[in-house]
Design a protein around this motif. Structure first.
Motif, mmCIF file in Angstrom:
data_model
loop_
_atom_site.group_PDB
_atom_site.id
_atom_site.type_symbol
_atom_site.label_atom_id
_atom_site.label_comp_id
_atom_site.label_asym_id
_atom_site.label_seq_id
_atom_site.Cartn_x
_atom_site.Cartn_y
_atom_site.Cartn_z
ATOM 1 N N ALA A 84 8.093 12.814 -59.389
ATOM 2 C CA ALA A 84 6.827 13.377 -59.886
ATOM 3 C C ALA A 84 6.343 14.741 -58.957
ATOM 4 O O ALA A 84 5.831 15.604 -59.596
ATOM 5 N N VAL A 85 6.529 14.338 -57.599
ATOM 6 C CA VAL A 85 6.131 15.555 -56.841
ATOM 7 C C VAL A 85 6.895 16.855 -56.849
ATOM 8 O O VAL A 85 6.528 17.988 -57.109
ATOM 9 N N PRO A 86 8.153 16.795 -56.686
ATOM 10 C CA PRO A 86 9.062 17.561 -56.938
ATOM 11 C C PRO A 86 8.901 18.613 -58.302
ATOM 12 O O PRO A 86 9.017 19.623 -58.489
ATOM 13 N N ALA A 87 8.817 17.610 -59.467
ATOM 14 C CA ALA A 87 8.696 18.030 -60.790
ATOM 15 C C ALA A 87 7.414 19.006 -60.771
ATOM 16 O O ALA A 87 7.275 20.309 -61.643
ATOM 17 N N LEU A 88 6.218 18.604 -60.109
ATOM 18 C CA LEU A 88 5.014 19.383 -60.448
ATOM 19 C C LEU A 88 5.080 20.471 -59.494
ATOM 20 O O LEU A 88 4.559 21.614 -59.729
ATOM 21 N N MET A 89 5.905 20.622 -58.283
ATOM 22 C CA MET A 89 6.249 21.768 -57.486
ATOM 23 C C MET A 89 6.779 22.599 -58.100
ATOM 24 O O MET A 89 6.860 24.119 -58.126
ATOM 25 N N SER A 148 7.088 22.944 -61.536
ATOM 26 C CA SER A 148 6.633 23.680 -62.713
ATOM 27 C C SER A 148 5.505 24.236 -62.610
ATOM 28 O O SER A 148 4.948 25.205 -63.218
ATOM 29 N N GLN A 149 4.757 23.967 -61.406
ATOM 30 C CA GLN A 149 3.302 24.575 -61.247
ATOM 31 C C GLN A 149 3.348 25.472 -60.011
ATOM 32 O O GLN A 149 2.444 26.336 -59.657
ATOM 33 N N GLY A 150 4.691 25.534 -59.206
ATOM 34 C CA GLY A 150 4.528 26.341 -57.972
ATOM 35 C C GLY A 150 3.798 25.824 -57.048
ATOM 36 O O GLY A 150 3.300 26.785 -56.013
ATOM 37 N N TRP A 151 3.643 24.515 -56.828
ATOM 38 C CA TRP A 151 2.649 23.837 -55.743
ATOM 39 C C TRP A 151 3.607 23.688 -54.433
ATOM 40 O O TRP A 151 4.733 23.520 -54.549
ATOM 41 N N THR A 152 2.766 23.254 -53.202
ATOM 42 C CA THR A 152 3.600 22.607 -52.263
ATOM 43 C C THR A 152 3.400 21.213 -52.485
ATOM 44 O O THR A 152 2.735 20.700 -53.231
ATOM 45 N N VAL A 153 4.101 20.361 -51.427
ATOM 46 C CA VAL A 153 4.134 18.952 -51.483
ATOM 47 C C VAL A 153 2.533 18.415 -51.374
ATOM 48 O O VAL A 153 2.095 17.606 -52.281
ATOM 49 N N ALA A 154 1.870 19.027 -50.410
ATOM 50 C CA ALA A 154 0.373 18.715 -50.419
ATOM 51 C C ALA A 154 -0.426 18.877 -51.396
ATOM 52 O O ALA A 154 -1.294 18.022 -51.733
ATOM 53 N N GLN A 155 -0.191 19.715 -52.258
ATOM 54 C CA GLN A 155 -0.905 20.061 -53.330
ATOM 55 C C GLN A 155 -0.377 19.064 -54.793
ATOM 56 O O GLN A 155 -1.435 18.689 -55.530
ATOM 57 N N ALA A 156 0.938 18.964 -54.695
ATOM 58 C CA ALA A 156 1.490 18.178 -55.826
ATOM 59 C C ALA A 156 1.260 16.538 -55.530
ATOM 60 O O ALA A 156 1.088 15.923 -56.586
ATOM 61 N N ALA A 157 1.062 16.210 -54.144
ATOM 62 C CA ALA A 157 1.231 14.697 -54.074
ATOM 63 C C ALA A 157 0.187 14.038 -54.613
ATOM 64 O O ALA A 157 0.309 12.781 -55.271
ATOM 65 N N PRO A 158 -1.201 14.417 -54.574
ATOM 66 C CA PRO A 158 -2.463 13.725 -55.010
ATOM 67 C C PRO A 158 -2.149 13.552 -56.572
ATOM 68 O O PRO A 158 -2.494 12.420 -57.290
ATOM 69 N N VAL A 159 -1.866 14.828 -57.507
ATOM 70 C CA VAL A 159 -1.629 14.728 -58.767
ATOM 71 C C VAL A 159 -0.586 13.775 -59.266
ATOM 72 O O VAL A 159 -0.615 12.751 -60.256
ATOM 73 N N GLY A 160 0.484 13.923 -58.649
ATOM 74 C CA GLY A 160 1.679 12.897 -58.892
ATOM 75 C C GLY A 160 1.355 11.627 -58.638
ATOM 76 O O GLY A 160 1.707 10.431 -59.381
ATOM 77 N N LEU A 161 0.725 11.219 -57.405
ATOM 78 C CA LEU A 161 0.352 9.844 -57.307
ATOM 79 C C LEU A 161 -0.477 9.270 -58.377
ATOM 80 O O LEU A 161 -0.373 8.259 -58.698
ATOM 81 N N LEU A 162 -1.590 10.049 -58.828
ATOM 82 C CA LEU A 162 -2.564 9.752 -59.757
ATOM 83 C C LEU A 162 -1.656 9.323 -61.022
ATOM 84 O O LEU A 162 -2.177 8.131 -61.768
ATOM 85 N N TYR A 187 -10.038 16.391 -51.917
ATOM 86 C CA TYR A 187 -8.983 17.047 -52.881
ATOM 87 C C TYR A 187 -9.797 17.136 -54.381
ATOM 88 O O TYR A 187 -10.137 16.465 -54.830
ATOM 89 N N GLN A 188 -9.518 18.364 -54.995
ATOM 90 C CA GLN A 188 -10.056 18.585 -56.167
ATOM 91 C C GLN A 188 -8.850 18.615 -57.209
ATOM 92 O O GLN A 188 -8.018 19.422 -57.143
ATOM 93 N N TYR A 189 -8.981 17.650 -58.163
ATOM 94 C CA TYR A 189 -7.970 17.474 -59.414
ATOM 95 C C TYR A 189 -8.143 18.666 -60.194
ATOM 96 O O TYR A 189 -9.055 18.826 -60.942
#
Length: 263
Positions: free
Chosen positions: A28-33, A35-49, A207-209
């Protein structure tokens, strides 16, 4: 286009999570990184949710079938709370590039162990099942071993936002004589409980989703989870794990390349 890619990623990740009780979270985290150009810290909360809410759906189905060992799940989740909180704290301190490299290393280890079947069961596992009831026999050894699983899973969940399923499933397979269906269902409940703690920690930290991306990804993962739970009796689990391991290696190599380029 980006939104369709996000939905496809969510469907695939939810399906893998439903089939294996693991797997989905680590992708989930690398997929968001990607497709969205995010870092691990940005992607982790969304992936985890997304993984946490999908796991909730899977664990409810498992509870209905009475294959979830809910006492073990609650115990592991409770023990994981301090380490999950500490993992979230660490994720805000460590450089994004180093986090990506650490994430990639964990992925390669997981893929290696799955692909070459390095997760061997103990002939005499420390946590035994009562054969007449199908439930775990609780004693000091059982509580200690399951507690250790909780500490490791909690730390990885908080630090990398991966749900911890890729640790929980092989650990339960190695340390107990539960059948695989029960292990997968119990893992989903543990991921839901641990994920809930880590999500709370992220929210406390401010963190703001992003609403649209989060909602789309979460719903796609939940639909994928439902499909995966339907397919679990139709597909050979070993085949699913080999495919998953191959995908993980590819994603890990991509993350390593991206991180080294930015160092």
């Amino acid at each position: 286009m980006d939104m369709w890619l996000l939905v496809l990623e969510g469907l695939a990740i939810g399906c893998l999570l439903g089939l294996t009780g693991a797997g989905g979270g680590i992708l989930a985290v690398p997929a968001l990184m990607a497709s969205q150009g995010w870092t691990v810290a940005q992607a982790a909360p969304v992936g985890l949710l997304a993984i946490t809410l999908s796991s909730f759906v899977g664990s409810v189905q498992g509870l209905q079938k009475k294959i979830v060992r809910y006492k073990a799940a609650i115990w592991i989740a409770l023990i994981s709370i301090p380490s999950a909180r500490y993992g979230v704290h660490l994720s805000n301190i460590i450089s994004p590039n180093w986090l990506s490299l650490a994430f990639s290393l964990v992925m390669l280890i997981v893929a290696y162990r799955i692909f070459f079947n390095k997760v061997h069961d103990f002939e005499d596992p420390p946590c035994k099942v009562n054969q007449s009831t199908g439930k775990l026999i609780w004693n000091v050894k059982t509580a200690s071993v399951l507690g250790l699983i909780g500490i490791v899973a909690g730390l990885l969940t908080g630090l990398l936002g991966v749900g911890g399923g890729f640790v929980i499933v092989p650990a339960l397979k190695k340390a107990t004589d539960l059948d695989m269906h029960s292990i997968v269902a119990t893992s989903l409940m543990i991921i839901f409980l641990i994920g809930g703690v880590s999500i709370s920690a992220h929210m406390i930290d401010g963190y703001q989703y992003p609403i649209l991306i989060t909602t789309s990804f979460v719903l796609a993962c939940i639909v994928g989870m439902i499909v995966g739970r339907k397919l679990i009796n139709l597909i050979e689990l070993n085949t699913v794990q080999k495919v998953f391991a191959t995908v993980v290696v590819g994603v890990a190599i991509y993350l390593i390349w991206s991180s080294i380029r930015l160092l």
